[in-house]
Motif scaffolding. Structure first.
Motif, short mmCIF file in Angstrom:
data_model
loop_
_atom_site.label_atom_id
_atom_site.label_comp_id
_atom_site.label_asym_id
_atom_site.label_seq_id
_atom_site.Cartn_x
_atom_site.Cartn_y
_atom_site.Cartn_z
N GLY A 134 123.04 62.72 114.04
CA GLY A 134 124.10 62.81 112.82
C GLY A 134 124.33 64.50 112.64
O GLY A 134 125.27 64.55 111.64
N VAL A 135 123.46 65.11 113.30
CA VAL A 135 123.66 66.69 113.22
C VAL A 135 124.39 67.26 114.13
O VAL A 135 125.20 68.35 113.87
N THR A 136 124.12 67.04 115.43
CA THR A 136 124.74 67.60 116.56
C THR A 136 125.05 66.55 117.69
O THR A 136 124.33 65.48 117.64
N ASP A 137 125.64 66.83 118.72
CA ASP A 137 125.98 66.23 119.88
C ASP A 137 124.70 65.87 120.67
O ASP A 137 123.94 66.91 120.81
N VAL A 138 124.46 64.84 121.06
CA VAL A 138 123.13 64.69 121.91
C VAL A 138 123.79 64.00 123.18
O VAL A 138 124.42 62.71 123.00
N ASN A 139 123.50 64.43 124.24
CA ASN A 139 123.85 64.01 125.68
C ASN A 139 123.38 62.58 125.88
O ASN A 139 122.06 62.07 125.59
N ARG A 151 120.93 71.62 125.54
CA ARG A 151 120.22 71.88 124.11
C ARG A 151 120.24 70.57 123.57
O ARG A 151 118.85 70.26 123.15
N SER A 152 121.01 69.48 123.49
CA SER A 152 120.92 68.12 122.97
C SER A 152 119.76 67.53 123.69
O SER A 152 118.90 66.74 123.18
N VAL A 153 119.61 67.72 125.03
CA VAL A 153 118.56 67.12 125.83
C VAL A 153 117.10 67.53 125.37
O VAL A 153 116.23 66.83 125.57
N ALA A 154 117.12 69.14 125.22
CA ALA A 154 115.92 69.69 124.73
C ALA A 154 115.38 68.93 123.38
O ALA A 154 114.34 68.72 123.11
N TYR A 155 116.44 69.02 122.53
CA TYR A 155 116.16 68.29 121.54
C TYR A 155 115.29 67.20 121.59
O TYR A 155 114.22 66.63 120.84
N GLY A 156 115.99 65.85 122.20
CA GLY A 156 115.28 64.83 122.60
C GLY A 156 114.01 65.07 123.22
O GLY A 156 113.01 64.42 123.07
N GLY A 157 113.96 65.85 124.29
CA GLY A 157 112.85 65.99 124.94
C GLY A 157 111.72 66.80 124.36
O GLY A 157 110.23 66.48 124.63
N THR A 178 109.68 55.48 118.16
CA THR A 178 109.67 56.41 117.04
C THR A 178 110.35 57.60 117.42
O THR A 178 111.13 58.23 116.73
N SER A 179 110.39 57.93 118.85
CA SER A 179 111.14 59.10 119.26
C SER A 179 112.72 58.65 119.10
O SER A 179 113.51 59.64 118.81
N PHE A 180 112.80 57.65 119.46
CA PHE A 180 114.47 57.18 119.32
C PHE A 180 115.01 57.23 117.97
O PHE A 180 116.02 57.55 117.80
N LEU A 181 114.02 56.87 116.80
CA LEU A 181 114.44 57.13 115.59
C LEU A 181 114.70 58.62 115.11
O LEU A 181 115.69 58.81 114.56
N ALA A 182 113.91 59.55 115.78
CA ALA A 182 114.14 60.64 115.54
C ALA A 182 115.31 61.20 116.43
O ALA A 182 116.42 62.15 115.68
N VAL A 183 115.63 60.67 117.51
CA VAL A 183 117.08 61.29 118.23
C VAL A 183 118.34 60.46 117.37
O VAL A 183 119.36 61.18 117.37
N TYR A 184 118.04 59.35 117.08
CA TYR A 184 119.18 58.82 115.80
C TYR A 184 119.54 59.82 114.83
O TYR A 184 120.47 60.10 114.62
N GLY A 185 118.28 60.37 114.16
CA GLY A 185 118.73 61.34 113.15
C GLY A 185 119.24 62.63 113.48
O GLY A 185 120.19 63.04 112.97
N ILE A 186 119.16 63.13 114.65
CA ILE A 186 119.57 64.23 115.44
C ILE A 186 120.92 63.95 115.76
O ILE A 186 121.96 65.05 115.74
N ALA A 189 113.20 76.32 127.36
CA ALA A 189 113.97 77.07 128.13
C ALA A 189 115.36 76.42 128.02
O ALA A 189 116.45 77.07 127.95
N MET A 190 115.54 75.17 127.91
CA MET A 190 116.70 74.62 127.54
C MET A 190 117.24 74.79 126.24
O MET A 190 118.80 74.92 125.95
N LEU A 191 116.49 75.14 125.06
CA LEU A 191 117.15 75.39 123.58
C LEU A 191 117.69 76.75 123.97
O LEU A 191 118.73 77.12 123.28
#
Length: 742
Positions: free
Chosen positions: A232-237, A311-317, A222-230, A301-303
């Motif tokens: 589409g909005v911003t770069d994710v490392n 920031r992108s790692v923080a989104y996923g984290g 489910t977390s990967f599903l949320a990351v997949y959605g993100i 902190a990373m956001l």
């Protein structure tokens, strides 16, 4: 939590179907998300990033892209002063320029004796393969091309005198030769999962060991599903895939372990069905909730950092604890209420009482509390002191490949008396009107500069601009190399831009760690307020924040010992001392460990508070609290450690260092901090642990606490509406709505 658990248990089918749908969608997303991840680490808005982007845009190479370094050694009896040899050298590099579509420079072009070794027979050149940037922009993402070191060697040999040897080296080749391919993220997760299953089987002694792993699978997908959605909005490392899979495994299992353990305790007391689940949720459920919030606070902190990849790692984290806590508080109660009793077989281990071994250990710690505090604090302080010597930057060449063509080239370079700093050149982009020859002459006199090249031609002059490449004596990751880059920046004419990875690292350090003290203060304050409300105490949250910071400093010191100084990296991974730590690692280790270590703090202190409310004795609360949570915390820490150990098998050295920091942090936290220092300090502070004056209680909007028995705990009604027997089911204050007692 009572109303929430009641809602979940009344809608078991709906909850199950929703999680099933999310898991199936996540299984599909995990196969697609890797292609949408980025590999850009550069801080936006920095001078180095802008310079590297401009260089890549104009010249298609350079900037953060390090060149290939062909090292040519002539046979005995020949030297580079021979006109025939110099002519052959020029033809060889001309062939490399045309056949490989590269920007090149050599001794034949410049006549600079600094490109010749002290033996007169060794020389080197710089070859920058031209690459297309993504979308035609040089924003930091050059498409990875094929490895041209082999073709380059063949082209050069075909034009050089007979007997001449060619070895192509470079930082990228050395990095690739430093490790194997390594397992995939899926394999690493499976290895961590098998280790977690073994630990859980020992903890529960029944088929319940499968339940936390099932919750972890649901949470990760489910977390990967949320990351997949993100994405589409911003770069994710790309590092998100590692942290989601493996930290998700650890956190989800931790939360499930806590709730399942408490559910078994309630069943051992005679409660069955929904009643046992609701009782477990009333205590362990709140601990899970507070723990998830604590992890999220650490990731804030990373956001707040001005670096896109963090920031992108923080989104996923931040998704990890959120989804894991949600699955633990919704899906897990349904599982326990329906098939939990059937899975709790053969029930080789019971939860009726506290662990005698942990209680005996804690009695000894309480008895010698001063010794425990002094010894453990001394160990942590010594490790924290080592962290003061941390050198932020890229690993030096000696820590990379120990065999192969790149290593042979590096060895030939050193034997020829050429410093290895030439592997990390610094590009200076000059504006229109600047004189490259004059700038090059000025920079040759800077301290730490080995050579400067500024040839003519389209490869080095374009659209009115000019490119000057400075070759430092010290590698970019060393203190000398960084000082050289600072000197180059100071000597650059107005309008010139200084690029290269070392310059980008300096900007990263300034942008991220310059604001770190303020971030620490804000995060510490938020955590203090959260825990002060949870435990109705001023001393306990203050101790928790200070110990967390001390343990994190000790973790960074341990990482310096293992990797920067090489006390362990060679023995475990076959990698010698790196001499430095990648600039992003301390920030990421802090963000994740600050929250993860709060898991154990909340687990232990929540149980201590509950026992103190029941007995009014701090010593009893400490002994009983550790006796009830010691095995749980140790098992949870071991599961996380196994997850991080599997992450350390990744082929990327930076990922290994990151995983080492996390693994060492978990071990230090579960042993020295939670099993030794925390019980000793709580026993030492006595009644002051539970002190909350009226003025602080008003600010926190909770009831005051003076440390007296009978005023700290509230008795929650039984799930059937009847009052609980005195002392039989006292709920800790972190598990109740915050309101003054009536």
């Amino acid at each position: 939590m009572e109303r929430f658990s009641g809602f979940v248990l009344r809608h078991k089918l709906l909850v199950t179907l929703l999680w099933l749908a999310a898991t199936c969608a996540g299984a599909l997303a995990v196969t697609q998300v890797t292609d949408r991840l980025k590999e850009d680490f550069a801080p936006p808005g920095s001078a180095a990033r802008d310079a590297n982007a401009a260089i890549a845009q104009l010249y298609g190479s350079g900037g953060t892209e390090k060149p290939l370094i062909p090292v040519i050694t002539l046979p005995a009896g020949q030297n580079l002063d021979s006109p025939q040899v110099k002519a052959a050298l020029g033809k060889a590099f001309d062939a490399a320029r045309t056949r490989l579509d590269a920007r090149v420079v050599s001794y034949a072009d410049t006549g600079d004796r600094r490109l010749v070794g002290s033996d007169g027979r060794t020389t080197f050149g710089l070859v920058f393969p031209i690459q297309e940037t993504e979308g035609g922009e040089g924003g930091g993402g050059l498409d990875e091309g094929p490895d041209l070191s082999g073709p380059l060697g063949q082209v050069l040999r075909s034009q050089l005198p007979a007997g001449a040897t060619v070895a192509v080296t470079g930082m990228e080749g050395l990095e690739e030769g430093a490790g194997s391919e390594g397992p995939s993220v899926l394999v690493e997760t499976l290895v961590g999962g098998v280790g977690a299953l073994v630990v859980l089987a020992f903890v529960f002694g029944s088929f319940l060991a499968l339940v936390p792993l099932a919750i972890a699978v649901v949470s990760i997908l489910t977390s990967f599903l949320a990351v997949y959605g993100i994405t589409g909005v911003t770069d994710v490392n790309f590092m998100v895939q590692f942290v989601v899979a493996l930290i998700g495994l650890g956190v989800a299992v931790d939360y499930s372990l806590l709730l399942v353990t408490r559910w078994r305790e309630e069943r051992a007391r005679g409660h069955e069905g929904d009643a046992a689940v609701r009782r477990a949720m009333a205590t362990a459920g709140h601990a899970v909730l507070f723990s998830a919030v604590a992890v999220a606070i650490g990731l804030i902190a990373m956001l707040a950092m001005p670096v896109e990849f963090l920031r992108s790692v923080a989104y996923g984290g931040m998704i990890i604890p959120t989804v894991s806590a949600l699955a633990t508080l919704t899906l897990l109660p349904v599982v326990l209420a329906t098939i939990g009793p059937w899975l709790d077989r053969p029930k080789l281990r019971k939860e009726a009482g506290a662990s005698r071994a942990w209680m005996a250990w804690t009695r000894m710690v309480v008895r010698f509390k001063w010794v425990a505090v002094l010894v453990s604090t001394a160990v942590l302080a010594a490790l924290a002191y080592v962290a003061l010597g941390m050198n932020l930057g890229e690993a030096h060449s000696g820590a990379m490949a120990k065999s192969g063509h790149a290593y042979e080239g590096l060895t030939a370079l050193r034997h020829g008396g050429v410093p290895s700093g030439v592997l990390t050149p610094v590009d200076v982009l000059l504006p229109a009107g600047a004189d490259p020859a004059r700038v090059a002459a000025e920079m040759r006199g800077l301290p730490g500069v080995h050579a400067v090249v500024a040839p003519e031609g389209d490869g080095w002059r374009r659209d009115g601009s000019a490119l000057v490449t400075v070759l430092p004596a010290g590698e970019g990751g060393t203190g000398a190399g960084k000082d050289t880059v600072k000197a180059i920046r100071g000597a650059a004419p107005p309008g010139a831009q200084v690029g290269g990875e070392t310059a980008a690292d300096l900007d990263f350090t300034d942008k991220v760690y310059g604001a770190f003290p303020l971030l620490l203060a804000v995060i510490g304050l938020l955590t203090f307020v959260l825990l002060a409300r949870a435990f109705r105490s001023l001393l306990l949250p203050l101790k928790a924040v200070l110990l967390n910071l001390l343990s994190l400093a000790a973790v960074l010191g341990s990482t310096v010992l293992v990797w920067q100084q090489g006390h362990g990296s060679e023995q475990i991974w076959g990698i010698s001392a790196t001499g430095s730590i990648a600039v992003f690692i301390p920030a990421m280790v802090f963000a994740f460990l600050y929250g993860l270590s709060m898991d154990y703090e909340v687990f232990i202190l929540a149980r201590m508070r509950e026992e103190y409310d029941r007995t009014g004795s701090t010593e009893t609360a400490v002994i009983e609290g550790i006796g009830r949570t010691g095995r749980l915390v140790t098992s949870a820490a071991l599961i996380l450690f196994l997850a991080f150990a599997s992450l350390a098998a990744a082929p990327i050295v930076e990922v290994k260092i990151f995983a080492t920091g996390l693994g060492l942090g978990i071990l230090l936290d579960a042993t020295i901090i939670r099993a030794l220092l925390v019980p000793a300090m709580v026993a030492l502070f006595g009644k002051w642990n539970w002190w909350l004056p009226p003025w602080a209680a008003r600010i926190l909007r909770v009831a005051p606490s003076g440390g007296g028995h009978g005023r700290l705990g509230l008795v929650e009604p039984d799930v059937d509406g009847e009052p609980a027997e005195h002392g039989a089911h006292r709920v800790p204050l972190d598990a109740l709505p915050e309101r003054p007692p009536r």
